[in-house]
Write an enzyme that holds these catalytic residues in place. Structure first.
Site, PDB file in Angstrom:
ATOM      1  N   CYS A  11       0.827  -1.185   0.000  1.00  0.00           N
ATOM      2  CA  CYS A  11       0.000   0.000   0.000  1.00  0.00           C
ATOM      3  C   CYS A  11       0.875   1.255   0.000  1.00  0.00           C
ATOM      4  O   CYS A  11       2.092   1.181   0.094  1.00  0.00           O
ATOM      5  CB  CYS A  11      -0.919   0.015   1.224  1.00  0.00           C
ATOM      6  SG  CYS A  11      -1.982  -1.446   1.343  1.00  0.00           S
ATOM      7  N   GLY A  37      -1.443   1.455  -4.781  1.00  0.00           N
ATOM      8  CA  GLY A  37      -2.728   0.931  -4.356  1.00  0.00           C
ATOM      9  C   GLY A  37      -3.849   1.598  -5.108  1.00  0.00           C
ATOM     10  O   GLY A  37      -3.923   2.829  -5.145  1.00  0.00           O
ATOM     11  N   ASN A 111       1.070  -0.158   5.776  1.00  0.00           N
ATOM     12  CA  ASN A 111       1.588  -0.821   4.580  1.00  0.00           C
ATOM     13  C   ASN A 111       2.411  -2.009   5.030  1.00  0.00           C
ATOM     14  O   ASN A 111       3.480  -1.839   5.613  1.00  0.00           O
ATOM     15  CB  ASN A 111       2.470   0.154   3.779  1.00  0.00           C
ATOM     16  CG  ASN A 111       3.267  -0.539   2.684  1.00  0.00           C
ATOM     17  OD1 ASN A 111       2.846  -1.548   2.150  1.00  0.00           O
ATOM     18  ND2 ASN A 111       4.423   0.003   2.356  1.00  0.00           N
ATOM     19  N   GLY A 112       1.904  -3.217   4.805  1.00  0.00           N
ATOM     20  CA  GLY A 112       2.663  -4.387   5.222  1.00  0.00           C
ATOM     21  C   GLY A 112       1.781  -5.550   5.593  1.00  0.00           C
ATOM     22  O   GLY A 112       0.574  -5.555   5.344  1.00  0.00           O
ATOM     23  N   TYR A 254       9.339  -3.703  -9.464  1.00  0.00           N
ATOM     24  CA  TYR A 254       7.991  -3.385  -9.955  1.00  0.00           C
ATOM     25  C   TYR A 254       7.287  -2.266  -9.192  1.00  0.00           C
ATOM     26  O   TYR A 254       6.746  -1.349  -9.789  1.00  0.00           O
ATOM     27  CB  TYR A 254       7.123  -4.640  -9.897  1.00  0.00           C
ATOM     28  CG  TYR A 254       5.729  -4.455 -10.485  1.00  0.00           C
ATOM     29  CD1 TYR A 254       5.469  -4.764 -11.811  1.00  0.00           C
ATOM     30  CD2 TYR A 254       4.683  -3.957  -9.713  1.00  0.00           C
ATOM     31  CE1 TYR A 254       4.199  -4.587 -12.355  1.00  0.00           C
ATOM     32  CE2 TYR A 254       3.412  -3.777 -10.242  1.00  0.00           C
ATOM     33  CZ  TYR A 254       3.172  -4.092 -11.557  1.00  0.00           C
ATOM     34  OH  TYR A 254       1.934  -3.911 -12.093  1.00  0.00           O
TER      35      TYR A 254
END
Length: 350
Positions: A11, A37, A111-112, A254
């Site tokens: 995210c 996201g 985020n994670g 990416y």
């Protein structure tokens, strides 16, 4: 509600402290982090006394109109873009999450992935805790509320010492902005400044769009917090930094934007060198090098430079459509033609 243990770890998070246009800056930061996201987005702001916040399903520009942004007020704000490869894609799971505990409202964007969240959640539910989402993020709120420490930063440290996994997050109450990163440094989090304001973001590309200056990455196992312009940045360690970091290589390949700095290096330079190294290790007889998808373009340039081939573009994607990697499996309408993703949204004050 059944806990959803599917991956939800890529995210985008953003936060601002001490700026009169904190909401607008957070909106711009989330636009710059849209690639991290595309499922839902949210912003929470505080004027020092109360929260105003808005969440919605879809891309940032679909969730936040000018009218919505005008309803959000404060000099502190955090924002979140959510991605999940599978699992419940609902408004209830949109972040940042907001919860009340005995010291007032608290907001958190994560985020994670917390690998021991199921065990912690089961323990808390057996002890009487009630959860309202299927996110691993929510266990952090309960751990903060259960801490016997008085200061919020020490409550957060208690919570983070109980969880395991790869994460970074931004957190706020009515007067303080906080950010933390896991002890292995797996997930990215940057600290920056804009005049006298402090900024936190998953990537430095979010600083560029608001003309903020990157200061440094939040250290692995570090909690940073800002509660007044006078005190400035404060920092506490909740874990000793691991001697061997475990930084996510997929950020370079990416996830990150090529104009960002990641783990101390330029993403652009790293991807270009990946291409060069691939050409050294696996040379082939070819006429041209064609990048697919867009994130392979810089690596393709590196491959072409090392191999002596030319680059041609034959697969062109439409911007901005769903990233194929990030596209959720179910529960969320896809963009079709020129239509935008629209769903329920909520805007409240607390």
């Amino acid at each position: 509600m059944q806990y959803d243990d599917k991956p939800k770890d890529e995210c985008g998070v953003f936060g601002v402290f001490g700026h009169p246009k904190a909401v607008e800056l957070t909106y711009l930061g989330l636009r710059a982090l849209q690639h991290r996201g595309q499922e839902s987005s949210g912003i929470i702001a505080s004027d020092g006394e109360k929260f105003t916040y808005h969440h919605g399903m879809g891309l940032v520009h679909s969730v936040f109109s000018a009218e919505v942004l005008e309803k959000l007020n404060g000099h502190i704000a955090i924002g979140h873009n959510r991605y999940s490869t599978a699992g419940a894609s609902t408004l209830e799971n949109a972040q940042p999450l907001v919860r009340n505990y005995k010291q007032g409202p608290l907001a958190l964007g994560h985020n994670g992935n917390l690998v021991n969240a199921v065990q912690i959640r089961n323990h808390l539910e057996n002890a009487g805790s009630i959860f309202s989402t299927s996110l691993d993020t929510e266990v952090i709120f309960h751990l903060i509320a259960h801490s016997r420490k008085q200061a919020l930063e020490h409550r957060i440290i208690d919570a983070l010492r109980s969880v395991e996994g790869a994460y970074s997050f931004v957190c706020m109450d009515n007067t303080t902005l906080m950010g933390a990163r896991d002890a292995h440094g797996f997930r990215p989090l940057w600290l920056g400044k804009l005049d006298d304001a402090f900024v936190l973001a998953s990537e430095t590309c979010a600083f560029d769009v608001i003309e903020a200056e990157p200061i440094r990455e939040v250290e692995p196992g570090e909690l940073v917090f800002i509660r007044s312009a006078h005190l400035g940045l404060e920092s506490l360690r909740f874990h000793k930094r691991e001697s061997e970091l475990s930084q996510c290589i997929f950020e370079y390949i990416y996830l990150a934007r090529p104009d960002s700095m990641m783990f101390g290096h330029s993403v652009n330079n790293a991807r270009r060198e990946f291409g060069r190294q691939l050409a050294r290790e696996h040379p082939v007889k070819a006429d041209v090098v064609i990048p697919v998808p867009d994130s392979a373009t810089i690596a393709a340039l590196g491959y072409a430079e090392e191999s002596g081939h030319s680059v041609r573009f034959r697969a062109i994607s439409e911007h901005f459509r769903w990233s194929l990697f990030h596209e959720p499996d179910a529960g969320y309408p896809r963009i079709d033609g020129e239509s935008e993703v629209e769903s329920g949204a909520r805007c409240v004050a607390r």
